[in-house]
Design an enzyme around this catalytic site. Structure first.
Site, PDB file in Angstrom:
ATOM      1  N   GLY A  66      60.078  56.530  27.476  1.00 33.65           N
ATOM      2  CA  GLY A  66      58.771  56.761  28.082  1.00 33.65           C
ATOM      3  C   GLY A  66      58.976  57.419  29.418  1.00 33.65           C
ATOM      4  O   GLY A  66      60.078  57.399  29.963  1.00 33.65           O
ATOM      5  N   CYS A  93      66.251  53.993  26.091  1.00 33.49           N
ATOM      6  CA  CYS A  93      65.913  54.541  27.405  1.00 33.49           C
ATOM      7  C   CYS A  93      64.895  53.639  28.128  1.00 33.49           C
ATOM      8  O   CYS A  93      65.233  52.522  28.482  1.00 33.49           O
ATOM      9  CB  CYS A  93      65.421  55.982  27.237  1.00 33.49           C
ATOM     10  SG  CYS A  93      65.650  56.951  28.729  1.00 33.49           S
ATOM     11  N   TYR A  94      63.651  54.072  28.295  1.00 33.38           N
ATOM     12  CA  TYR A  94      62.661  53.206  28.946  1.00 33.38           C
ATOM     13  C   TYR A  94      62.566  51.871  28.208  1.00 33.38           C
ATOM     14  O   TYR A  94      62.454  50.809  28.820  1.00 33.38           O
ATOM     15  CB  TYR A  94      61.290  53.895  28.951  1.00 33.38           C
ATOM     16  CG  TYR A  94      60.187  53.058  29.558  1.00 33.38           C
ATOM     17  CD1 TYR A  94      60.012  53.017  30.933  1.00 33.38           C
ATOM     18  CD2 TYR A  94      59.341  52.292  28.762  1.00 33.38           C
ATOM     19  CE1 TYR A  94      59.018  52.235  31.511  1.00 33.38           C
ATOM     20  CE2 TYR A  94      58.343  51.503  29.322  1.00 33.38           C
ATOM     21  CZ  TYR A  94      58.186  51.486  30.696  1.00 33.38           C
ATOM     22  OH  TYR A  94      57.206  50.712  31.258  1.00 33.38           O
ATOM     23  N   HIS A 183      69.573  58.751  24.151  1.00 34.89           N
ATOM     24  CA  HIS A 183      68.678  58.979  23.008  1.00 34.89           C
ATOM     25  C   HIS A 183      69.470  59.178  21.718  1.00 34.89           C
ATOM     26  O   HIS A 183      69.920  60.282  21.445  1.00 34.89           O
ATOM     27  CB  HIS A 183      67.785  60.191  23.276  1.00 34.89           C
ATOM     28  CG  HIS A 183      66.753  59.916  24.324  1.00 34.89           C
ATOM     29  ND1 HIS A 183      65.535  59.349  24.022  1.00 34.89           N
ATOM     30  CD2 HIS A 183      66.779  60.079  25.660  1.00 34.89           C
ATOM     31  CE1 HIS A 183      64.847  59.181  25.134  1.00 34.89           C
ATOM     32  NE2 HIS A 183      65.573  59.623  26.149  1.00 34.89           N
ATOM     33  N   GLU A 185      68.359  59.388  18.834  1.00 37.22           N
ATOM     34  CA  GLU A 185      67.579  60.131  17.828  1.00 37.22           C
ATOM     35  C   GLU A 185      67.748  61.644  17.922  1.00 37.22           C
ATOM     36  O   GLU A 185      67.404  62.356  16.992  1.00 37.22           O
ATOM     37  CB  GLU A 185      66.089  59.760  17.947  1.00 37.22           C
ATOM     38  CG  GLU A 185      65.375  60.239  19.212  1.00 37.22           C
ATOM     39  CD  GLU A 185      65.573  59.328  20.429  1.00 37.22           C
ATOM     40  OE1 GLU A 185      66.523  58.510  20.417  1.00 37.22           O
ATOM     41  OE2 GLU A 185      64.807  59.453  21.393  1.00 37.22           O
ATOM     42  N   SER A 237      44.288  75.307  -0.416  1.00 35.65           N
ATOM     43  CA  SER A 237      44.624  76.623   0.136  1.00 35.65           C
ATOM     44  C   SER A 237      45.863  77.211  -0.521  1.00 35.65           C
ATOM     45  O   SER A 237      46.119  78.399  -0.411  1.00 35.65           O
ATOM     46  CB  SER A 237      44.862  76.498   1.640  1.00 35.65           C
ATOM     47  OG  SER A 237      46.077  75.799   1.866  1.00 35.65           O
ATOM     48  N   GLY A 238      46.649  76.336  -1.162  1.00 38.38           N
ATOM     49  CA  GLY A 238      47.927  76.803  -1.700  1.00 38.38           C
ATOM     50  C   GLY A 238      49.063  76.547  -0.726  1.00 38.38           C
ATOM     51  O   GLY A 238      50.226  76.750  -1.054  1.00 38.38           O
ATOM     52  N   GLY A 239      48.754  76.096   0.488  1.00 37.95           N
ATOM     53  CA  GLY A 239      49.784  75.691   1.448  1.00 37.95           C
ATOM     54  C   GLY A 239      50.403  74.364   1.017  1.00 37.95           C
ATOM     55  O   GLY A 239      49.888  73.697   0.101  1.00 37.95           O
ATOM     56  N   VAL A 240      51.474  73.973   1.675  1.00 39.34           N
ATOM     57  CA  VAL A 240      52.226  72.793   1.240  1.00 39.34           C
ATOM     58  C   VAL A 240      51.342  71.526   1.260  1.00 39.34           C
ATOM     59  O   VAL A 240      51.267  70.792   0.268  1.00 39.34           O
ATOM     60  CB  VAL A 240      53.468  72.560   2.133  1.00 39.34           C
ATOM     61  CG1 VAL A 240      54.221  71.321   1.685  1.00 39.34           C
ATOM     62  CG2 VAL A 240      54.382  73.778   2.112  1.00 39.34           C
ATOM     63  N   ASP A 241      50.671  71.290   2.369  1.00 42.75           N
ATOM     64  CA  ASP A 241      49.949  70.024   2.510  1.00 42.75           C
ATOM     65  C   ASP A 241      48.802  69.884   1.511  1.00 42.75           C
ATOM     66  O   ASP A 241      48.683  68.861   0.831  1.00 42.75           O
ATOM     67  CB  ASP A 241      49.413  69.853   3.939  1.00 42.75           C
ATOM     68  CG  ASP A 241      50.533  69.901   4.969  1.00 42.75           C
ATOM     69  OD1 ASP A 241      51.705  69.733   4.568  1.00 42.75           O
ATOM     70  OD2 ASP A 241      50.243  70.122   6.152  1.00 42.75           O
ATOM     71  N   SER A 242      47.966  70.912   1.438  1.00 38.59           N
ATOM     72  CA  SER A 242      46.828  70.759   0.517  1.00 38.59           C
ATOM     73  C   SER A 242      47.313  70.744  -0.929  1.00 38.59           C
ATOM     74  O   SER A 242      46.729  70.070  -1.781  1.00 38.59           O
ATOM     75  CB  SER A 242      45.763  71.837   0.746  1.00 38.59           C
ATOM     76  OG  SER A 242      46.195  73.096   0.310  1.00 38.59           O
ATOM     77  N   SER A 243      48.404  71.442  -1.227  1.00 44.31           N
ATOM     78  CA  SER A 243      48.913  71.452  -2.605  1.00 44.31           C
ATOM     79  C   SER A 243      49.447  70.079  -2.998  1.00 44.31           C
ATOM     80  O   SER A 243      49.194  69.586  -4.102  1.00 44.31           O
ATOM     81  CB  SER A 243      50.029  72.486  -2.770  1.00 44.31           C
ATOM     82  OG  SER A 243      49.517  73.772  -2.570  1.00 44.31           O
ATOM     83  N   LYS A 380      56.364  65.974   7.395  1.00 42.43           N
ATOM     84  CA  LYS A 380      56.391  67.200   6.593  1.00 42.43           C
ATOM     85  C   LYS A 380      57.511  67.177   5.537  1.00 42.43           C
ATOM     86  O   LYS A 380      57.282  67.524   4.375  1.00 42.43           O
ATOM     87  CB  LYS A 380      56.575  68.405   7.512  1.00 42.43           C
ATOM     88  CG  LYS A 380      56.334  69.738   6.840  1.00 42.43           C
ATOM     89  CD  LYS A 380      54.863  70.056   6.838  1.00 42.43           C
ATOM     90  CE  LYS A 380      54.541  71.363   6.177  1.00 42.43           C
ATOM     91  NZ  LYS A 380      53.121  71.688   6.340  1.00 42.43           N
TER      92      LYS A 380
END
Ligand code: XMP
Length: 524
Positions: A66, A93-94, A183, A185, A237-243, A380
């Protein structure tokens, strides 16, 4: 919302780790790393009441970094009872300083620069500590802290140090409390993911039960229960998310789902057919609206980029509205919102209402009772994985971002069908050659654009006066900044030769060597 989420999770068979968010910049990254290790986690704000955290029954908690010093007034705090509950905690860290501060240690601002550490730091580890089990005794860590743990709390032992700092990592192994000043990560920390994995498996005894196959099964069951015999409408739309959202809903409720795919004539070569083919295996209502004529008529003579965008957005809404009316009253409107949007909204629990594929706002003209967001807990990479699990074709799940206004913002100036066809052919050649050369996986986005420039050339014995195609390829992490890609000259040469030979109307090919900023990724 919260109780509904909890109910949903109870049905899921997997364990949970909570990433308690103190406002650090890498919070999403921590969560992604945990999930990459096969353990499900959710990011919750540090203000989440302890009773709510307990009700989620996590197997471990990670305190994030943070921006604050634990001593500052109004710095994010935790309910100290979290330390008597018996759940393992990893403070980063924080988060590490906060834990030390609460458990009787002393954290002070570093008096001089020698104790303040930023960047890559050589670090020495006690590999007898469960956090560092199986790892080398020396490694690089990524530090970013101004405060310094002057006194380690009672019961804790020093588990890592650097040349400048004696207490880089602390642990009370009997209580399962671990704190690191760096960190783990970020990629700059060598074997950082293994440290997170050790926390999950050696300390929290995780079962590693977060798999997409399991998620698919439980998500389908949860959607069936939620939707019942209701009707669902989705703008595809044919994009990844909506598909992927469409495929998941199709799997869950089949014919109760209607997907409206507005083909505005601004898609890439064969894209409309590919989208239609990909969904043919599901028994759902797939409505493909051929709206090319409408869109091109509205766009005729328009050359200003923002006006193009606005016209396309408005026309999209109109077409979608007409189709939605045909479907009649729907119970649910589905959206492809994904987890980073949810986290960025700050609340973590609040419903995020996103415009679909950025071309229009939420259709308040569609009569629906509730929003359903089947991907709202997925990153994603996980959305792509789920798409594969559902049997969507690979080209669809790895698809690069494609702007809502489509090729309209890749034809500079006014748009005609002829220009779009020229661009579609050139772009298909570029993409084909990039795929053949294996460049696809190295790049974030690449495409062809049709410039407004015509210039003189010579072909055979004749003079030509044709368009120039601009090729664009970029690498980027977040699309806020981007670097132009150094693709091999031989590859550029092959693409150029093919385009001028195969695409009528083009006699010149340019490669865009500007980064963002000052240029943008798209040319308009
Ligand atoms: P720029 O050109 O702004 O692009 O550097 C950054 C990213 O955003 C995409 N982009 C859009 N996406 N509607 C969209 O849905 C738009 O109007 C739009 N403009 C740019 C672009 O493809 C890149 O990935």
């Amino acid at each position: 919302m919260q109780s509904a989420e909890r109910k949903g999770r109870e049905r899921m068979s997997h364990q949970l780790v909570i990433v308690l968010d103190f406002g650090g910049q890498y919070n999403q990254l921590i969560a992604r790393r945990v999930r990459e290790c096969g353990v499900y986690c959710e990011v919750k704000p540090y203000t989440t009441p302890l009773a709510d955290l307990r009700a989620m029954e996590p197997i471990g908690i990670i305190f994030t970094g943070g921006p604050n010093s634990v001593y500052l007034e109004n710095s994010p705090q935790v309910n100290p009872e979290i330390f008597t509950w018996g759940v393992p905690i990893l403070g980063i860290c924080y988060g590490c300083q906060l834990m030390a501060h609460h458990l009787g240690g002393r954290v002070t601002a570093a008096q001089d620069d020698s104790a303040r550490e930023y960047g890559k730091t050589v670090t020495y580890f006690e590999t007898g500590c469960r956090l560092f089990k199986g790892l080398p005794e020396t490694g690089i860590t990524w530090m970013s802290h101004g405060d310094y743990m002057e006194k380690v709390p009672e019961g804790f032992a020093l588990m890592a140090h650097s040349d400048a700092c004696p207490n880089v990592a602390i642990a009370d192994e009997s209580r399962g409390f671990y704190g690191v000043q760096y960190h783990p990560e970020v990629n700059h920390t060598e074997r950082g993911v293994d440290m997170i994995r050790n926390f999950l498996y050696e300390v929290c005894h995780a079962a590693g039960d977060w798999t997409m196959e399991d998620y698919k099964r439980t998500a389908v069951a949860a959607l069936r229960e939620k939707i019942g015999d209701g009707k669902v409408l989705l703008a595809l739309s044919g994009g990844v998310d909506s598909s992927v959202a469409a495929a998941l809903l199709a799997e869950a409720v089949g014919e109760q789902l209607t997907c409206v795919f507005v083909d505005h004539g601004l898609m890439r070569k064969n894209e409309g057919d590919e989208v239609e083919a990909a969904f043919s295996k599901w028994a759902m209502n797939f409505v493909r609206v051929d709206a090319e004529g409408r869109f091109l008529a509205k766009l005729a003579g328009v050359d200003e980029p923002e006006r193009k965008r606005k016209i396309i957005g408005e026309e999209f809404i109109r077409v979608f509205e007409e189709e939605a009316k045909k479907v009649g009253t729907v119970d649910f409107l589905a959206q492809g919102t994904i987890y980073p949007d949810v986290i960025e909204s700050g609340a973590g629990d609040a419903a995020v209402i996103k415009s679909h594929h950025n071309v229009g706002g939420l259709p308040d003209y569609v009569d629906f009772k509730e929003i359903v967001e089947p991907l709202r807990l997925l990153f994603k990479d996980e959305v792509r994985q789920l798409g594969r699990e559902l049997g969507l074709p690979e080209y669809m799940v790895v698809r690069q971002p494609f702007p809502g206004p489509g090729l309209a913002i890749r034809v500079i100036g006014n748009i005609t069908k002829d220009k779009l066809d020229i661009l579609r052919e050139a772009d298909a050649i570029f993409r084909e050659e990039m795929a053949k050369a294996g460049e696809e996986k190295n790049l974030s986005q690449f495409f062809a654009a049709l410039t407004n420039m015509r210039s003189v050339g010579v072909m055979g014995d004749g003079r030509t006066y044709d368009y120039a195609i601009a090729l664009r390829a970029v690498t980027t992490d977040d699309f806020m900044t981007a670097d132009w890609a150094r693709i091999p000259y031989e590859l550029l040469d092959r693409v150029s030769v093919r385009i001028v030979n195969e695409v009528k109307g083009v006699n010149r090919v340019l490669y865009d060597i500007t980064s963002k900023p000052p240029a943008t990724v798209e040319l308009e």
